[in-house]
Design a protein around this motif. Sequence first.
Motif, mmCIF file in Angstrom:
data_model
loop_
_atom_site.group_PDB
_atom_site.id
_atom_site.type_symbol
_atom_site.label_atom_id
_atom_site.label_comp_id
_atom_site.label_asym_id
_atom_site.label_seq_id
_atom_site.Cartn_x
_atom_site.Cartn_y
_atom_site.Cartn_z
ATOM 1 N N VAL A 5 0.803 -1.218 0.000
ATOM 2 C CA VAL A 5 0.000 0.000 0.000
ATOM 3 C C VAL A 5 0.836 1.269 0.000
ATOM 4 N N ARG A 6 2.147 1.161 -0.073
ATOM 5 C CA ARG A 6 3.001 2.345 -0.015
ATOM 6 C C ARG A 6 2.595 3.367 -1.066
ATOM 7 N N GLY A 7 2.311 2.965 -2.273
ATOM 8 C CA GLY A 7 1.972 3.905 -3.332
ATOM 9 C C GLY A 7 0.696 4.676 -3.054
ATOM 10 N N GLN A 8 -0.187 4.164 -2.219
ATOM 11 C CA GLN A 8 -1.438 4.848 -1.911
ATOM 12 C C GLN A 8 -1.217 6.053 -1.015
ATOM 13 N N HIS A 9 -0.072 6.151 -0.377
ATOM 14 C CA HIS A 9 0.173 7.239 0.562
ATOM 15 C C HIS A 9 0.926 8.397 -0.071
ATOM 16 N N GLY A 10 1.172 8.318 -1.354
ATOM 17 C CA GLY A 10 1.824 9.415 -2.038
ATOM 18 C C GLY A 10 3.333 9.277 -2.065
ATOM 19 N N LEU A 11 3.982 10.296 -2.547
ATOM 20 C CA LEU A 11 5.417 10.298 -2.765
ATOM 21 C C LEU A 11 6.221 10.590 -1.508
ATOM 22 N N LEU A 12 5.637 11.264 -0.532
ATOM 23 C CA LEU A 12 6.384 11.713 0.642
ATOM 24 C C LEU A 12 7.087 10.589 1.403
ATOM 25 N N THR A 64 5.426 3.976 21.978
ATOM 26 C CA THR A 64 4.087 4.552 22.049
ATOM 27 C C THR A 64 3.468 4.477 20.654
ATOM 28 N N ILE A 65 2.236 3.994 20.591
ATOM 29 C CA ILE A 65 1.505 3.932 19.326
ATOM 30 C C ILE A 65 0.244 4.767 19.491
ATOM 31 N N THR A 66 0.037 5.719 18.589
ATOM 32 C CA THR A 66 -1.140 6.579 18.663
ATOM 33 C C THR A 66 -1.833 6.634 17.311
ATOM 34 N N VAL A 67 -3.142 6.910 17.354
ATOM 35 C CA VAL A 67 -3.933 7.135 16.141
ATOM 36 C C VAL A 67 -4.594 8.491 16.293
ATOM 37 N N ASP A 68 -4.391 9.344 15.300
ATOM 38 C CA ASP A 68 -4.981 10.671 15.286
ATOM 39 C C ASP A 68 -5.599 10.870 13.907
ATOM 40 N N GLY A 69 -6.908 10.779 13.857
ATOM 41 C CA GLY A 69 -7.566 10.816 12.549
ATOM 42 C C GLY A 69 -7.202 9.563 11.786
ATOM 43 N N ARG A 70 -6.646 9.735 10.612
ATOM 44 C CA ARG A 70 -6.208 8.592 9.814
ATOM 45 C C ARG A 70 -4.695 8.406 9.858
ATOM 46 N N LEU A 71 -4.023 8.972 10.859
ATOM 47 C CA LEU A 71 -2.575 8.848 10.972
ATOM 48 C C LEU A 71 -2.192 7.945 12.145
ATOM 49 N N LEU A 72 -1.411 6.918 11.866
ATOM 50 C CA LEU A 72 -0.886 6.015 12.875
ATOM 51 C C LEU A 72 0.572 6.405 13.109
ATOM 52 N N THR A 73 0.912 6.727 14.370
ATOM 53 C CA THR A 73 2.274 7.135 14.697
ATOM 54 C C THR A 73 2.885 6.135 15.670
ATOM 55 N N ILE A 74 4.082 5.689 15.333
ATOM 56 C CA ILE A 74 4.865 4.812 16.199
ATOM 57 C C ILE A 74 6.063 5.631 16.664
ATOM 58 N N SER A 75 6.211 5.785 17.981
ATOM 59 C CA SER A 75 7.327 6.527 18.563
ATOM 60 C C SER A 75 8.076 5.604 19.510
ATOM 61 N N ALA A 76 9.401 5.738 19.547
ATOM 62 C CA ALA A 76 10.211 4.898 20.434
ATOM 63 C C ALA A 76 11.397 5.686 20.957
ATOM 64 N N GLU A 77 11.835 5.332 22.152
ATOM 65 C CA GLU A 77 13.028 5.906 22.786
ATOM 66 C C GLU A 77 13.993 4.758 23.064
ATOM 67 N N LEU A 101 -3.418 5.717 7.480
ATOM 68 C CA LEU A 101 -4.254 4.521 7.478
ATOM 69 C C LEU A 101 -5.208 4.563 6.283
ATOM 70 N N PRO A 102 -5.539 3.408 5.723
ATOM 71 C CA PRO A 102 -6.552 3.389 4.659
ATOM 72 C C PRO A 102 -7.879 3.942 5.195
ATOM 73 N N ALA A 103 -8.668 4.514 4.325
ATOM 74 C CA ALA A 103 -9.930 5.150 4.730
ATOM 75 C C ALA A 103 -10.891 4.158 5.384
ATOM 76 N N ASP A 104 -10.840 2.902 4.998
ATOM 77 C CA ASP A 104 -11.805 1.919 5.492
ATOM 78 C C ASP A 104 -11.284 1.064 6.645
ATOM 79 N N VAL A 105 -10.221 1.510 7.337
ATOM 80 C CA VAL A 105 -9.679 0.744 8.455
ATOM 81 C C VAL A 105 -10.571 0.921 9.687
#
Length: 143
Positions: A5-12, A64-77, A101-105
């Motif tokens: 699914v990498r291509g679905q998230h754009g070029l960034l 730490t794993i968080t979901v904000d809207g359709r963004l899943l963030t994984i943070s580690a120390e 995250l995909p729209a239908d998750v």
Amino acid sequence: MVTPVRGQHGLLPDLIDWVESFPTMFGFRPMAGVQGIRVEDFVEDGKYVVRAELPGIDPGRDVTITVDGRLLTISAERTEETAEKNRSEFRYGSFARTVALPADVKEEDIKANYTKGILTVTAPVAETAEAHRKIEIETGDDS
């Protein structure tokens, strides 16, 4: 069947991976403050899967794993120190990665598992009709 699914998230995300993989000509990384986490993401068997490479950390304390809207963030120390006779060494740093995250998750059913240095985050994807269809090409008459 595994669907990348990498291509679905754009070029960034691809650009970020490229920048992180090459040091600059002066030997430092432009994003050295917060380092990236290597990830792969795909859809398999009705689930969106993100696998993150996080070896040598305590997932219960350092991740730490968080979901904000359709963004899943994984943070580690990471804080690691070794000491031997006449020598000591330490490594530390913050790591983070955000994926769309995909729209239908189904966010409420997201689960995470850590095994052998790999964090796996899975989320069921709602059943939808197949999005692929063939587009016919019309040809003009060259006469």
